[in-house]
Design an enzyme around this catalytic site. Sequence first.
Site, short mmCIF file in Angstrom:
data_model
loop_
_atom_site.label_atom_id
_atom_site.label_comp_id
_atom_site.label_asym_id
_atom_site.label_seq_id
_atom_site.Cartn_x
_atom_site.Cartn_y
_atom_site.Cartn_z
N ASP A 148 54.86 -35.48 -6.95
CA ASP A 148 54.13 -34.51 -7.78
C ASP A 148 53.70 -35.20 -9.07
OD1 ASP A 148 53.16 -32.04 -8.59
OD2 ASP A 148 55.10 -31.37 -9.40
N THR B 273 54.26 -20.54 -11.20
CA THR B 273 55.23 -19.64 -11.84
C THR B 273 54.55 -18.66 -12.79
OG1 THR B 273 56.92 -21.36 -11.79
CG2 THR B 273 57.24 -19.60 -13.40
P1 13P Z 1 55.37 -24.32 -12.51
O1 13P Z 1 56.54 -25.07 -13.08
O2 13P Z 1 54.61 -23.59 -13.54
O3 13P Z 1 55.76 -23.46 -11.37
O4 13P Z 1 54.35 -25.42 -11.94
C1 13P Z 1 54.76 -26.27 -10.94
C2 13P Z 1 53.72 -27.28 -10.62
O5 13P Z 1 52.55 -27.04 -10.74
C3 13P Z 1 54.19 -28.57 -10.12
O6 13P Z 1 53.15 -29.48 -10.00
#
Ligand code: 13P
Length: 281
Positions: free
Chosen positions: A84, A210
């Site tokens: 990520d 989120t």
């Molecule tokens: P959040 O922490 O806002 O859920 O975002 C997660 C995200 O986009 C990881 O790349």
Amino acid sequence: MLVNFNEMLMKAKQGKYAVPHLNINDLEWTKYILEKCNELDVPVILGVSEGAAKYMGGFNAITGMVKGLLKDLNITIPVCLHVDHGSSKETCIKAIDAGFTSVMIDASRHELEENIKITKEVVEYAHERGVSVEAEVGHIGGTEDNITSSATNATLEDCITLYENTGIDSLAPALGSVHGFYKGEPNLDFETMKIINENLPIPLVLHGGTGIPEEKIKKAISCGISKININTDLQSVWSKAVRKFLEENKEVYDPRKIIGSGESAIKTRIEEIVTLFGTKR
Ligand code: 13P
């Protein structure tokens, strides 16, 4: 089965649902996510930020852990192990060499030309090894991995230019979502999302899942979003449950009991997420 995201996301794009990208932080989270998604019989993308990779020991440690869990827990769903926000080509190469099946190269802090150059190099290395690649256009702001940055929205033109010059497999266009909790109502540019989806053959990704109200998640999926990233949400439900457990059980010192006290909160939330996303196998 450890796979890249291509098949699961193309199916999601055609079927108009989203596959959850759930960030992992340790062995327990990984186990809970795999067990719950396997029980629900849905594919899942395990997201690993650079910070989380460092925390867990490194990409090799994570690949070993995930492969071991797939075998020991008899997991039969498609599972994608994905970096990520990989911040450099070197990070992505390290993860690919360690056995990750997918990477996000996030060169969105650079000008488009440089973003394209870095992304293209990662695509070349990844595709030769059957690994899928996500990239970012515009910049998704907010707080992630304890780093805070401000947002810039993507344009259709930049999305098309990046796609055509790199051959990426999925794209995260910044369209108003942010990492971490929202201050006020999230303001997503659904119009541009829809137009980008109509102009690109690859699946689109929504970061900052989120705190986006359910109706807006559904609208984003209807506008072409096929992968939704969730991190803070699971961290929040887990820490609330653990805090409550510790307050009520002051004599407990076994880490398995302490960490494990967040298991059912995580699993319940995953079921709600999968239901909301309409995820299918
Ligand atoms: P959040 O922490 O806002 O859920 O975002 C997660 C995200 O986009 C990881 O790349």
